[in-house]
Structures are given as C-alpha cells and as structure tokens.
Design an enzyme around this catalytic site. Structure first.
Site, PDB file in Angstrom:
ATOM      1  N   TYR A  76     -56.872  31.276  10.124  1.00 48.46           N
ATOM      2  CA  TYR A  76     -57.380  30.465  11.244  1.00 48.46           C
ATOM      3  C   TYR A  76     -56.971  30.995  12.615  1.00 48.46           C
ATOM      4  CZ  TYR A  76     -58.993  27.255   7.752  1.00 48.46           C
ATOM      5  OH  TYR A  76     -59.667  26.717   6.683  1.00 48.46           O
ATOM      6  N   LYS A  77     -56.413  32.187  12.664  1.00 46.22           N
ATOM      7  CA  LYS A  77     -55.984  32.727  13.948  1.00 46.22           C
ATOM      8  C   LYS A  77     -57.131  33.499  14.624  1.00 46.22           C
ATOM      9  CE  LYS A  77     -51.878  31.010  13.497  1.00 46.22           C
ATOM     10  NZ  LYS A  77     -52.097  29.994  12.465  1.00 46.22           N
TER      11      LYS A  77
END
Ligand SMILES: Cc1ncc(COP(=O)(O)O)c(C=O)c1O
Length: 441
Positions: free
Chosen positions: A219-220
């Site tokens: 999710y970065k």
C-alpha cells in the site's frame, strides 16, 4: 591413465561430471508467478506453450548472494541510490526490518529511549520495543507530523534517537527537527515508509537524518508487495545495519566485506530481501518519477477545483514542493460536522476516510497503542519496561497528545490514485464541493 592417481596430483577426476544441477526453481514456479498477473486466457495459454517448448529456460537464483546472474536486489539498491542520493543503501524484507536494523545499528537497546510521533503506523514505535528500548510519544502539529517543540521537551539523558515520520506522503518539519537533534547531538531516524520520493528543502526524504527507512509494502507509493530500504551516508552505521540484517554475515558484512571485530561483531537476524522482491522493486523505482508526477498533478487539480468554504482548512505541508501528492487532507470545524460530511462524501463515491474516531480502533493513533500505554511485554522479563526503574518510565495516557487527537478527529483524507484522469479529478472535486456546500454553509 592410472585411475588411482589422485586428481590433486594430476590424475583423472573420480567425481568429474557430477553437477552442476539445474535450479530447484523451474517452469512450474514461473507459471505460478505469472499467475499473479491477470491476463486473457489466450495470452496465458500462449505463454504456457512457449515456456513448455523452450529447452533453454534455466531457473533463477532467488538469493541475493552467490548469484551467478546480476542480483536484482543489488540493482534495486543502486537504483535507490540514484533516486534518493545517499551514499549507502540496504534492501530489507520490510519497512519494519529497516527500522529495527536502523535502531540496532545505532546501538539502541535496553534502557534507551526513542522519540516517536503520536500519529504514525504503529511499526515506528513497535520496532523500538523490539529493540528492548522505550518509545517516548510526542504530539504532532498542523503538518500532522512530529512537533519539533514537543520533541525538545521530551529529550532525556536516555534519548538515543528521534524518529520523525513523514506521514501520509508529506514531509515533517525537518529544519526544526534537525535543529533540535543537532543541538542535543541525537541521531535522527527518518521513517519514510509513507513518503518515498518526497523532499524537504530540496533534499530527498531519507537523506536528511542520520538514517532513513523505507517500506515497499503493497500500500505504499512504490511497492514490491513486501520490502524496504535503509539509507545513510554513514559507513559505520551501514556496516552495522548490514550485520544486523544478515546473521550469516555478521563477521563479513555483505558476505564479502572486511572481517569485523570488537563492538561491530554481534549476532544479527535475517532481514534480507529476496530476488523476487528485488525484481519488482527495481521496476517500481524506475517508474517512481512518473508515479510521483502523476500523484502530484492529480492532487493539484483536485485542490485547485475545490471552492473556498468558511471553516475549511488544509493540512499544513511543511514543504509543498516536497509533497508526494498521495492524499489531500483537510479539516472541518468540529467533530460532528466532520462525521456527517464524511458519510456524505462516501455516499457520493469520493475515495476518502476519517483519520481518528474515538470509537474506531486504529493502529495509526497512539491512543490505541495499548501494548505501549499499558507497558505490555512478550516475555516474563517484562522488557522493555523493566530496563529502567518504574519512576523513569514515561507516563502514558490516552489523552497525552491533545493536538493529535483534536486535529485528526476533524480531518478528512482524500486518497489520490496516480491513475486518476483529469475527469476523475474534476468529478472528485465537484463531489467534495457538493457536500461541503451543504455542511459548511
Ligand atoms: C509510517 C510507517 N512506518 C513503518 C511501516 C512498516 O512498514 P512494513 O509494513 O513494510 O513493515 C509502515 C507501513 O506499514 C508505515 O506506514
């Protein structure tokens, strides 16, 4: 030829021709990896047929060391060096491991304190505890990152590091934080997990403090599913981090480095990045410039298309040029309006969320870090809390960082996907305006 003559004396090799054997990883494994990608049945069966008919395929070496082919992990480190610009880079299997390696490389252990912000993903603090050290939690300011004045007040003789987190894609106030750190001679561990590619004062995040820690978790901003990087200009720190991240190489950092002795010879763990992660990370780092430019452009479009409303204010961005543009955070005048506007925005289809709700447990807010607030320990040794006398333990309370709770309870976060087209940006801004016209009359 005399078969009894030893090969070492010029005789025929008795075991010549045994091996090398093919890699343990072959076509079946490659097909499983390809199956991670969605594709048309025609493409999938075409690839399968091509692979099955190719007699020249050789399986990979998925370990970064002793690799007969150029290591993808090493290539990803070199690409990060170009991108972020510090002298040394170390790939890890997660952002959490990069943080532990950084703290350990700084020699942090029992009885030491590390200052962390009240608003961060819990890993910044949990890794301090993993090193048997004590996290000291300080409030944030309107940047939603660590408040430099709060940091200065929290320094004690046991403070061994300050860990600012560049939260939600935007830089912390690094000039003020670095001033405090330099004044007191304390190293700074930048947690860049959520802000890869961001900058402050023209310097890339992760290159300003003593050491930087990145996460490439799914999710970065740039991702390899799981993964991380440690960045530093300090050779000794880098070497110690290498030792920690690969226990099999503790006396020879990077496996082939000079032998270590004295305080630099210590037992580490295994935080190595695999070649699979390295390959994905490499491709992502190459695309980082484009990903960031698109995030920033989309954020600008949405923000510029938003109307002005009484009572609406935006998160302070410590350096607007260094914002990654992954989200837009604004504050509404009170909790009740925020709660109602949020529900309305979601109903319109705006990709958004609140940040702090006193009834919703969330590991990004210190008030929910029960394991820290209640001095929990994994073992009977009661570490890290037993590392200092009871009177020296920080007094944690759920309301000790009022600015964080107050600001975050009135905050709305709009997620910005870099795939947003101009029309998507306009649609999102129109929907926000539609809702705020009702709730901020
Ligand atoms: C601020 C922050 N620090 C550290 C981490 C830990 O990274 P990872 O999940 O790669 O271990 C994360 C992300 O999960 C994060 O958001």
């Amino acid at each position: 030829m005399n078969d009894d003559k030893l090969a070492i004396e010029g005789g025929r090799k008795a075991a010549g021709g045994v091996g090398p054997f093919p890699s343990k990883i072959g076509k079946d494994e490659l097909l499983e990896v390809l199956d991670l990608w969605e594709m048309s049945p025609k493409t999938a069966s075409g690839i399968k047929a091509l692979l099955q008919n190719d007699a020249h395929i050789r399986g990979p070496h998925l370990f970064r060391y002793y690799n007969p082919r150029p290591s993808k992990v090493a290539a990803a480190e070199a690409a990060m060096k170009k991108f972020i610009g510090t002298e040394y880079f170390m790939a890890t299997n997660s952002g959490t491991s990069a943080l532990v390696a950084a703290y350990r490389a700084l020699g942090i252990g029992m009885g030491d304190e590390v200052i962390v912000p009240a608003y961060t993903f819990f890993a910044t603090a949990a890794t301090v505890v993993a090193c048997n050290a004590i996290p000291v939690i300080v409030d944030v300011d309107r940047t939603l990152c660590m408040d430099a004045q709060a940091v200065e007040k929290a320094i004690t003789k046991r403070t061994k590091a300050i860990a600012p987190v560049h939260m939600r894609g935007a830089p912390a106030q690094m000039d003020a934080i670095m001033d405090v750190a330099r004044k007191h001679g304390i190293p700074v561990v930048e947690d860049v997990a959520q802000a890869a590619g961001g900058a402050f004062g023209g310097k890339m995040l992760g290159s300003i403090g003593t050491v930087g820690c990145f996460s490439f978790q799914h999710y970065k901003i740039i991702v390899s599913g799981e993964g991380g990087f440690l960045t530093t200009n300090d050779k000794k720190l880098y070497t110690r981090a290498l030792n920690w991240h690969d226990c099999a190489a503790c006396w020879r950092p990077d496996r082939f480095g000079p032998e270590q002795e004295g305080e630099d010879l210590f037992c580490g763990e295994n935080y190595r990045m695999s070649e699979l992660q390295g390959a994905v990370a490499l491709a992502q780092i190459r695309r980082a410039g484009d990903i960031l430019a698109r995030h920033r452009a989309a954020k600008k479009k949405i923000k510029e298309a938003m109307e002005e409303f009484p009572g609406l204010s935006f998160r302070k961005i410590a350096d607007p040029d260094g914002d990654t543009g992954i989200c837009l955070i604004f504050f509404l005048p009170n909790v009740e309006t925020t709660r109602r506007a949020l529900a309305a925005l979601k109903a319109e289809g705006v990709p958004c969320g609140g940040i702090y709700d006193s009834k919703v447990r969330d590991w990004h807010i210190y008030a929910y870090w029960e394991h820290i607030l209640k001095y929990k320990s994994v073992a009977a040794d009661r570490l890290p809390w037993s590392g200092v006398s009871a009177g020296e333990l920080p007094k944690y309370t759920k309301d000790m960082c009022p600015a964080a709770l107050e600001l975050l309870s009135r905050a709305i976060l709009v997620d910005i996907d870099y795939n947003m087209r101009d029309s998507d940006c306009a649609t999102v801004a129109n929907a926000i305006n539609k809702v705020l016209r009702v709730y901020l009359k």
